[in-house]
Design a protein around this motif. Sequence first.
Motif, PDB file in Angstrom:
ATOM      1  N   ASP A 262       0.819  -1.214   0.000  1.00 32.92           N
ATOM      2  CA  ASP A 262       0.000   0.000   0.000  1.00 32.92           C
ATOM      3  C   ASP A 262       0.858   1.272   0.000  1.00 32.92           C
ATOM      4  O   ASP A 262       0.468   2.294   0.539  1.00 32.92           O
ATOM      5  CB  ASP A 262      -0.962   0.003   1.188  1.00 32.92           C
ATOM      6  CG  ASP A 262      -0.233  -0.005   2.521  1.00 32.92           C
ATOM      7  OD1 ASP A 262       1.005  -0.222   2.539  1.00 32.92           O
ATOM      8  OD2 ASP A 262      -0.891   0.204   3.555  1.00 32.92           O
ATOM      9  N   SER A 263       1.999   1.184  -0.645  1.00 35.38           N
ATOM     10  CA  SER A 263       2.889   2.338  -0.746  1.00 35.38           C
ATOM     11  C   SER A 263       2.124   3.549  -1.271  1.00 35.38           C
ATOM     12  O   SER A 263       1.405   3.461  -2.270  1.00 35.38           O
ATOM     13  CB  SER A 263       4.033   2.008  -1.708  1.00 35.38           C
ATOM     14  OG  SER A 263       4.600   3.172  -2.246  1.00 35.38           O
ATOM     15  N   PRO A 264       2.247   4.697  -0.620  1.00 40.01           N
ATOM     16  CA  PRO A 264       1.550   5.898  -1.104  1.00 40.01           C
ATOM     17  C   PRO A 264       1.872   6.222  -2.562  1.00 40.01           C
ATOM     18  O   PRO A 264       0.990   6.652  -3.313  1.00 40.01           O
ATOM     19  CB  PRO A 264       2.042   7.004  -0.163  1.00 40.01           C
ATOM     20  CG  PRO A 264       2.393   6.278   1.102  1.00 40.01           C
ATOM     21  CD  PRO A 264       2.945   4.942   0.641  1.00 40.01           C
ATOM     22  N   LEU A 265       3.108   5.999  -2.981  1.00 42.59           N
ATOM     23  CA  LEU A 265       3.479   6.281  -4.367  1.00 42.59           C
ATOM     24  C   LEU A 265       2.753   5.338  -5.334  1.00 42.59           C
ATOM     25  O   LEU A 265       2.284   5.762  -6.392  1.00 42.59           O
ATOM     26  CB  LEU A 265       4.992   6.173  -4.539  1.00 42.59           C
ATOM     27  CG  LEU A 265       5.573   6.616  -5.874  1.00 42.59           C
ATOM     28  CD1 LEU A 265       5.209   8.062  -6.185  1.00 42.59           C
ATOM     29  CD2 LEU A 265       7.078   6.444  -5.864  1.00 42.59           C
ATOM     30  N   LEU A 266       2.636   4.060  -4.969  1.00 42.52           N
ATOM     31  CA  LEU A 266       1.899   3.111  -5.804  1.00 42.52           C
ATOM     32  C   LEU A 266       0.428   3.488  -5.868  1.00 42.52           C
ATOM     33  O   LEU A 266      -0.167   3.502  -6.955  1.00 42.52           O
ATOM     34  CB  LEU A 266       2.044   1.682  -5.262  1.00 42.52           C
ATOM     35  CG  LEU A 266       1.172   0.641  -5.972  1.00 42.52           C
ATOM     36  CD1 LEU A 266       1.577   0.483  -7.434  1.00 42.52           C
ATOM     37  CD2 LEU A 266       1.235  -0.693  -5.240  1.00 42.52           C
ATOM     38  N   ILE A 267      -0.177   3.805  -4.744  1.00 36.53           N
ATOM     39  CA  ILE A 267      -1.598   4.174  -4.712  1.00 36.53           C
ATOM     40  C   ILE A 267      -1.835   5.427  -5.554  1.00 36.53           C
ATOM     41  O   ILE A 267      -2.798   5.511  -6.316  1.00 36.53           O
ATOM     42  CB  ILE A 267      -2.082   4.375  -3.268  1.00 36.53           C
ATOM     43  CG1 ILE A 267      -1.868   3.100  -2.447  1.00 36.53           C
ATOM     44  CG2 ILE A 267      -3.531   4.831  -3.229  1.00 36.53           C
ATOM     45  CD1 ILE A 267      -2.502   1.851  -3.025  1.00 36.53           C
ATOM     46  N   GLN A 268      -0.935   6.387  -5.465  1.00 36.12           N
ATOM     47  CA  GLN A 268      -1.047   7.604  -6.281  1.00 36.12           C
ATOM     48  C   GLN A 268      -0.968   7.258  -7.764  1.00 36.12           C
ATOM     49  O   GLN A 268      -1.762   7.744  -8.570  1.00 36.12           O
ATOM     50  CB  GLN A 268       0.045   8.602  -5.910  1.00 36.12           C
ATOM     51  CG  GLN A 268       0.017   9.861  -6.766  1.00 36.12           C
ATOM     52  CD  GLN A 268       1.173  10.796  -6.447  1.00 36.12           C
ATOM     53  OE1 GLN A 268       1.870  10.632  -5.442  1.00 36.12           O
ATOM     54  NE2 GLN A 268       1.383  11.773  -7.302  1.00 36.12           N
ATOM     55  N   ALA A 269       0.001   6.417  -8.143  1.00 34.56           N
ATOM     56  CA  ALA A 269       0.159   6.032  -9.548  1.00 34.56           C
ATOM     57  C   ALA A 269      -1.077   5.295 -10.054  1.00 34.56           C
ATOM     58  O   ALA A 269      -1.555   5.559 -11.166  1.00 34.56           O
ATOM     59  CB  ALA A 269       1.398   5.167  -9.725  1.00 34.56           C
ATOM     60  N   LEU A 270      -1.616   4.379  -9.253  1.00 32.62           N
ATOM     61  CA  LEU A 270      -2.832   3.662  -9.653  1.00 32.62           C
ATOM     62  C   LEU A 270      -4.004   4.619  -9.817  1.00 32.62           C
ATOM     63  O   LEU A 270      -4.782   4.507 -10.771  1.00 32.62           O
ATOM     64  CB  LEU A 270      -3.169   2.572  -8.626  1.00 32.62           C
ATOM     65  CG  LEU A 270      -2.209   1.402  -8.565  1.00 32.62           C
ATOM     66  CD1 LEU A 270      -2.554   0.496  -7.387  1.00 32.62           C
ATOM     67  CD2 LEU A 270      -2.212   0.622  -9.867  1.00 32.62           C
ATOM     68  N   GLY A 271      -4.123   5.561  -8.895  1.00 28.83           N
ATOM     69  CA  GLY A 271      -5.188   6.560  -8.994  1.00 28.83           C
ATOM     70  C   GLY A 271      -5.072   7.395 -10.263  1.00 28.83           C
ATOM     71  O   GLY A 271      -6.073   7.663 -10.940  1.00 28.83           O
ATOM     72  N   GLU A 272      -3.853   7.777 -10.589  1.00 32.09           N
ATOM     73  CA  GLU A 272      -3.630   8.555 -11.812  1.00 32.09           C
ATOM     74  C   GLU A 272      -3.965   7.737 -13.053  1.00 32.09           C
ATOM     75  O   GLU A 272      -4.521   8.267 -14.022  1.00 32.09           O
ATOM     76  CB  GLU A 272      -2.192   9.059 -11.858  1.00 32.09           C
ATOM     77  CG  GLU A 272      -1.912  10.139 -10.826  1.00 32.09           C
ATOM     78  CD  GLU A 272      -0.438  10.507 -10.713  1.00 32.09           C
ATOM     79  OE1 GLU A 272       0.391   9.973 -11.498  1.00 32.09           O
ATOM     80  OE2 GLU A 272      -0.112  11.332  -9.838  1.00 32.09           O
ATOM     81  N   MET A 273      -3.645   6.442 -13.026  1.00 28.20           N
ATOM     82  CA  MET A 273      -3.973   5.578 -14.169  1.00 28.20           C
ATOM     83  C   MET A 273      -5.477   5.436 -14.330  1.00 28.20           C
ATOM     84  O   MET A 273      -6.005   5.521 -15.450  1.00 28.20           O
ATOM     85  CB  MET A 273      -3.315   4.206 -13.990  1.00 28.20           C
ATOM     86  CG  MET A 273      -1.813   4.238 -14.146  1.00 28.20           C
ATOM     87  SD  MET A 273      -0.979   2.704 -13.655  1.00 28.20           S
ATOM     88  CE  MET A 273      -1.801   1.489 -14.638  1.00 28.20           C
ATOM     89  N   VAL A 274      -6.189   5.241 -13.234  1.00 28.36           N
ATOM     90  CA  VAL A 274      -7.649   5.123 -13.291  1.00 28.36           C
ATOM     91  C   VAL A 274      -8.256   6.430 -13.792  1.00 28.36           C
ATOM     92  O   VAL A 274      -9.151   6.423 -14.647  1.00 28.36           O
ATOM     93  CB  VAL A 274      -8.223   4.728 -11.915  1.00 28.36           C
ATOM     94  CG1 VAL A 274      -9.741   4.869 -11.888  1.00 28.36           C
ATOM     95  CG2 VAL A 274      -7.803   3.303 -11.561  1.00 28.36           C
ATOM     96  N   ALA A 275      -7.760   7.547 -13.288  1.00 30.43           N
ATOM     97  CA  ALA A 275      -8.278   8.845 -13.726  1.00 30.43           C
ATOM     98  C   ALA A 275      -8.038   9.054 -15.215  1.00 30.43           C
ATOM     99  O   ALA A 275      -8.917   9.540 -15.929  1.00 30.43           O
ATOM    100  CB  ALA A 275      -7.629   9.970 -12.914  1.00 30.43           C
ATOM    101  N   ALA A 276      -6.864   8.675 -15.690  1.00 26.06           N
ATOM    102  CA  ALA A 276      -6.547   8.844 -17.113  1.00 26.06           C
ATOM    103  C   ALA A 276      -7.448   7.974 -17.973  1.00 26.06           C
ATOM    104  O   ALA A 276      -7.952   8.417 -19.010  1.00 26.06           O
ATOM    105  CB  ALA A 276      -5.078   8.521 -17.375  1.00 26.06           C
ATOM    106  N   VAL A 277      -7.667   6.734 -17.564  1.00 22.92           N
ATOM    107  CA  VAL A 277      -8.530   5.835 -18.336  1.00 22.92           C
ATOM    108  C   VAL A 277      -9.970   6.335 -18.302  1.00 22.92           C
ATOM    109  O   VAL A 277     -10.665   6.332 -19.316  1.00 22.92           O
ATOM    110  CB  VAL A 277      -8.426   4.389 -17.792  1.00 22.92           C
ATOM    111  CG1 VAL A 277      -9.517   3.508 -18.364  1.00 22.92           C
ATOM    112  CG2 VAL A 277      -7.057   3.814 -18.105  1.00 22.92           C
ATOM    113  N   THR A 278     -10.411   6.785 -17.131  1.00 24.76           N
ATOM    114  CA  THR A 278     -11.773   7.301 -16.997  1.00 24.76           C
ATOM    115  C   THR A 278     -11.958   8.536 -17.864  1.00 24.76           C
ATOM    116  O   THR A 278     -12.957   8.669 -18.572  1.00 24.76           O
ATOM    117  CB  THR A 278     -12.066   7.635 -15.520  1.00 24.76           C
ATOM    118  OG1 THR A 278     -11.871   6.455 -14.741  1.00 24.76           O
ATOM    119  CG2 THR A 278     -13.474   8.135 -15.339  1.00 24.76           C
TER     120      THR A 278
END
Length: 114
Positions: free
Chosen positions: A90-106
């Motif tokens: 649950d690294s904050p950097l990983l969670i941030q990157a995943l969030g950015e990927m979801v936002a970009a796809v959305t």
Amino acid sequence: ESARLIARAVGLDTWWVAYQSVGAAGGAWLGPNAEDVVEERARAGDRHILIVPVGFTADHVEILYDIDIELKAHAANLGLHLERTDSLNDSPLLIQALGEMVAAVTEHGNKEES
């Protein structure tokens, strides 16, 4: 490619790729097997091995049991000290990157729907 990039980033000239957890599905399996590579490194005179399980972002049975218990014991029986890198979990950097990927796809999906 991931292994090569990691090795280059940390300045390693020598490294190996191995696969774990063959499973019972049958059929062709990628290789070489991690146990075989550990045995080869022991025969070559290595005494320390660092495992970097790049195929997994979080701890689970294939990390916590297959590597941390079984492979570590196998290495110890061969006179090797084996460690592995921490998983991202649950690294904050990983969670941030995943969030950015979801936002970009959305965002991309919303543009296509317009």
